[in-house]
Scaffold this active site. Structure first.
Site, PDB file in Angstrom:
ATOM      1  N   CYS A 121       0.812  -1.226   0.000  1.00  0.00           N
ATOM      2  CA  CYS A 121       0.000   0.000   0.000  1.00  0.00           C
ATOM      3  C   CYS A 121       0.844   1.275   0.000  1.00  0.00           C
ATOM      4  O   CYS A 121       0.355   2.342  -0.350  1.00  0.00           O
ATOM      5  CB  CYS A 121      -0.936   0.008   1.199  1.00  0.00           C
ATOM      6  SG  CYS A 121      -2.045  -1.404   1.191  1.00  0.00           S
ATOM      7  N   HIS A 270      -3.895   7.205   1.370  1.00  0.00           N
ATOM      8  CA  HIS A 270      -4.151   5.834   0.922  1.00  0.00           C
ATOM      9  C   HIS A 270      -5.579   5.435   1.295  1.00  0.00           C
ATOM     10  O   HIS A 270      -6.067   5.785   2.371  1.00  0.00           O
ATOM     11  CB  HIS A 270      -3.134   4.898   1.588  1.00  0.00           C
ATOM     12  CG  HIS A 270      -3.427   3.452   1.376  1.00  0.00           C
ATOM     13  ND1 HIS A 270      -3.684   2.909   0.136  1.00  0.00           N
ATOM     14  CD2 HIS A 270      -3.524   2.418   2.271  1.00  0.00           C
ATOM     15  CE1 HIS A 270      -3.901   1.621   0.261  1.00  0.00           C
ATOM     16  NE2 HIS A 270      -3.823   1.296   1.541  1.00  0.00           N
ATOM     17  N   ASN A 300     -10.057  -0.939  -1.782  1.00  0.00           N
ATOM     18  CA  ASN A 300      -8.621  -0.696  -1.589  1.00  0.00           C
ATOM     19  C   ASN A 300      -7.875  -1.252  -2.805  1.00  0.00           C
ATOM     20  O   ASN A 300      -7.837  -2.463  -3.002  1.00  0.00           O
ATOM     21  CB  ASN A 300      -8.178  -1.394  -0.296  1.00  0.00           C
ATOM     22  CG  ASN A 300      -6.709  -1.178   0.036  1.00  0.00           C
ATOM     23  OD1 ASN A 300      -5.944  -0.680  -0.795  1.00  0.00           O
ATOM     24  ND2 ASN A 300      -6.307  -1.553   1.230  1.00  0.00           N
TER      25      ASN A 300
HETATM   26  N1  ACO Z   1     -18.995  -9.550   6.426  1.00  0.00           N
HETATM   27  C1  ACO Z   1     -19.585  -9.971   7.553  1.00  0.00           C
HETATM   28  N2  ACO Z   1     -18.910 -10.367   8.647  1.00  0.00           N
HETATM   29  C2  ACO Z   1     -17.568 -10.304   8.596  1.00  0.00           C
HETATM   30  C3  ACO Z   1     -16.887  -9.868   7.460  1.00  0.00           C
HETATM   31  C4  ACO Z   1     -17.647  -9.486   6.337  1.00  0.00           C
HETATM   32  N3  ACO Z   1     -17.079  -9.054   5.199  1.00  0.00           N
HETATM   33  N4  ACO Z   1     -15.563  -9.910   7.710  1.00  0.00           N
HETATM   34  C5  ACO Z   1     -15.432 -10.370   8.959  1.00  0.00           C
HETATM   35  N5  ACO Z   1     -16.643 -10.619   9.490  1.00  0.00           N
HETATM   36  C6  ACO Z   1     -16.939 -11.132  10.813  1.00  0.00           C
HETATM   37  C7  ACO Z   1     -15.793 -11.953  11.375  1.00  0.00           C
HETATM   38  O1  ACO Z   1     -15.829 -13.262  10.877  1.00  0.00           O
HETATM   39  C8  ACO Z   1     -16.066 -11.864  12.846  1.00  0.00           C
HETATM   40  O2  ACO Z   1     -17.078 -12.796  13.150  1.00  0.00           O
HETATM   41  P1  ACO Z   1     -17.075 -13.593  14.548  1.00  0.00           P
HETATM   42  O3  ACO Z   1     -17.175 -12.527  15.600  1.00  0.00           O
HETATM   43  O4  ACO Z   1     -18.262 -14.458  14.435  1.00  0.00           O
HETATM   44  O5  ACO Z   1     -15.765 -14.313  14.593  1.00  0.00           O
HETATM   45  C9  ACO Z   1     -16.642 -10.466  13.039  1.00  0.00           C
HETATM   46  O6  ACO Z   1     -17.092 -10.056  11.730  1.00  0.00           O
HETATM   47  C10 ACO Z   1     -15.632  -9.468  13.547  1.00  0.00           C
HETATM   48  O7  ACO Z   1     -14.423  -9.649  12.796  1.00  0.00           O
HETATM   49  P2  ACO Z   1     -13.175  -8.739  13.003  1.00  0.00           P
HETATM   50  O8  ACO Z   1     -12.102  -9.163  12.069  1.00  0.00           O
HETATM   51  O9  ACO Z   1     -12.857  -8.672  14.465  1.00  0.00           O
HETATM   52  O10 ACO Z   1     -13.782  -7.351  12.519  1.00  0.00           O
HETATM   53  P3  ACO Z   1     -13.263  -5.915  12.781  1.00  0.00           P
HETATM   54  O11 ACO Z   1     -14.286  -5.177  13.550  1.00  0.00           O
HETATM   55  O12 ACO Z   1     -11.853  -5.877  13.244  1.00  0.00           O
HETATM   56  O13 ACO Z   1     -13.301  -5.334  11.293  1.00  0.00           O
HETATM   57  C11 ACO Z   1     -11.786  -4.790   9.536  1.00  0.00           C
HETATM   58  C12 ACO Z   1     -12.495  -5.904  10.296  1.00  0.00           C
HETATM   59  C13 ACO Z   1     -12.837  -3.942   8.838  1.00  0.00           C
HETATM   60  C14 ACO Z   1     -10.875  -5.393   8.500  1.00  0.00           C
HETATM   61  C15 ACO Z   1     -11.033  -3.927  10.561  1.00  0.00           C
HETATM   62  O14 ACO Z   1     -10.206  -4.721  11.378  1.00  0.00           O
HETATM   63  C16 ACO Z   1     -10.205  -2.905   9.913  1.00  0.00           C
HETATM   64  O15 ACO Z   1     -10.711  -1.962   9.370  1.00  0.00           O
HETATM   65  N6  ACO Z   1      -8.875  -3.035   9.950  1.00  0.00           N
HETATM   66  C17 ACO Z   1      -7.977  -2.195   9.222  1.00  0.00           C
HETATM   67  C18 ACO Z   1      -7.362  -3.020   8.193  1.00  0.00           C
HETATM   68  C19 ACO Z   1      -7.507  -2.504   6.819  1.00  0.00           C
HETATM   69  O16 ACO Z   1      -8.119  -1.526   6.536  1.00  0.00           O
HETATM   70  N7  ACO Z   1      -6.847  -3.224   5.949  1.00  0.00           N
HETATM   71  C20 ACO Z   1      -6.835  -2.872   4.600  1.00  0.00           C
HETATM   72  C21 ACO Z   1      -5.666  -3.470   3.966  1.00  0.00           C
HETATM   73  S1  ACO Z   1      -4.193  -2.968   4.664  1.00  0.00           S
HETATM   74  C22 ACO Z   1      -3.886  -1.486   4.154  1.00  0.00           C
HETATM   75  O17 ACO Z   1      -4.184  -1.147   3.058  1.00  0.00           O
HETATM   76  C23 ACO Z   1      -3.300  -0.569   5.132  1.00  0.00           C
END
Ligand code: ACO
Length: 343
Positions: A121, A270, A300
């Site tokens: 990224c 980004h 992304n």
């Molecule tokens: N749809 C529905 N449910 C989902 C999805 C989805 N697409 N993805 C995950 N879940 C579920 C999981 O399975 C989990 O279920 P469970 O509780 O039954 O186990 C629940 O949602 C919570 O999952 P988490 O991974 O804890 O969700 P979180 O609240 O952390 O959100 C996210 C995930 C959006 C990725 C968040 O962590 C985030 O924004 N992180 C930043 C990372 C990012 O933006 N990365 C991009 C790439 S890296 C970069 O470019 C910098």
């Protein structure tokens, strides 16, 4: 020493729109539009069709940037292409881009160097910094810088992979970094990395320490297990580190330039997650009219996010000559970077 400025921008996204509902209905992923929008801001993304790869997306974006810069293809002194989804393991897609642009054809063939950048990224900012140095040193007058990704081919488009696969889309953004005697251009850039987090966000596919690097059967047919095949991410750790490192690196270029937040006319961040950018805007105190986002429409696109955003902002009139622009990115590695540009 000449200054290095961005003389032209371009972008290309494939025509196929994949909405959050499509992820559920076409791919059978157990997700909802509301879940994805609430946590990431993403409403839809683009997926390239089978047969289309990273060098091809890069070509279309580059052709626009070359035209916008008012130069001929032959004027390009060097290609820098950032991607985490290159067409092949090797060679990199940069050489394929040169060939696609026609630089290797005919009697007038110009075999320019093509550098592939593997900084995910942050790849565009790593490339921009490198191009700026090349131009300022007098080595090249025009460097083509491209971020291009074909994520859709390598996403686990199933419920198992939903945390990662809901985030990414395909696309390419390009710019020409050119020499000028005018008092403008890239003023400062800063890059960083922290390899302690190399496995926090990664897609291994193979491990070169293994013999063979991809386990195979007796006929030499490779077998890649799902945990190696698909990207894995500790989302919350990424989020936390992203806001810290992006803020820090912005402060770094601000202080190098002796400027403050209010001196900046436009922030191009980004596009990893709308929540990350909103958090940053709140922390730094950026008014909404100075921050542009397009993650809602493209997801992304990793190395392509900032150059796509930049090209769109220019075309919509939000990015104009004379503006002071701040950029920041963070991604897998972890890697990060920032830049200040007088447009
Ligand atoms: N749809 C529905 N449910 C989902 C999805 C989805 N697409 N993805 C995950 N879940 C579920 C999981 O399975 C989990 O279920 P469970 O509780 O039954 O186990 C629940 O949602 C919570 O999952 P988490 O991974 O804890 O969700 P979180 O609240 O952390 O959100 C996210 C995930 C959006 C990725 C968040 O962590 C985030 O924004 N992180 C930043 C990372 C990012 O933006 N990365 C991009 C790439 S890296 C970069 O470019 C910098």
């Amino acid at each position: 020493m000449p200054n290095a400025y961005i003389s032209g921008t371009g972008f290309y996204v494939p025509p196929r729109v994949v909405t959050n509902d499509d992820l559920r209905e076409q791919y059978g992923i157990d997700t909802t539009h509301e879940w994805i929008v609430e946590r990431t801001g993403i409403e839809e993304r683009r997926f390239a069709d089978e047969g289309v790869g990273t060098a091809e997306l890069a070509q279309y974006a580059s052709e626009q940037a070359i035209e916008a810069a008012g130069i001929a293809k032959d004027d390009i002194g060097m290609i820098i292409l950032a991607s985490l989804s290159p067409d092949y393991c090797f060679p990199g897609s940069g050489v394929m881009l040169g060939q696609r642009l026609g630089l290797c054809d005919g009697d007038g063939a110009k075999f320019v160097p093509a550098l592939d950048v593997r900084n995910q990224c942050s790849g565009f900012l790593y490339s921009l910094g490198t191009a700026t140095s090349m131009v300022k040193s007098g080595q090249y007058k025009h460097v083509l810088v491209v971020g291009s990704e074909t994520h859709s081919a390598a996403l686990d488009l199933s419920t198992r992979g939903r945390t990662v696969s809901a985030l990414f889309g395909d696309g390419a953004g390009a710019c020409i970094v050119s020499a000028t005697d005018e008092d403008r251009g890239v003023r400062s850039w800063y890059l960083g990395s922290d390899g302690r987090y190399a496995e926090t966000l990664c897609q291994k596919v193979w491990d070169i320490k293994q013999r063979p690097f991809i386990p195979g059967d007796a006929d030499g047919v490779g077998q890649v297990q799902p945990e190696m095949m698909w990207a894995k991410m500790e989302g919350r750790k990424v989020f936390k580190n992203a806001v810290i490192r992006m803020t820090e690196s912005l402060m770094r270029v601000f202080s190098e330039q002796g400027i403050v937040r209010d001196d900046v006319d436009l922030f191009l961040f980004h596009q990893a997650n709308l929540r990350i950018n909103q958090y940053l805007a709140d922390q730094i105190g950026i008014p909404p009219e100075k921050l542009v986002n397009n993650i809602m429409r493209y997801g992304n696109t990793t190395a392509a996010t900032i150059p796509i955003l930049m090209a769109e902002a220019e075309r919509s009139g939000k990015l104009k000559p004379g503006m002071k622009v701040a950029m920041a990115a963070f991604g897998s590695g972890f890697t990060w970077g920032s830049a200040i540009i007088d447009w």
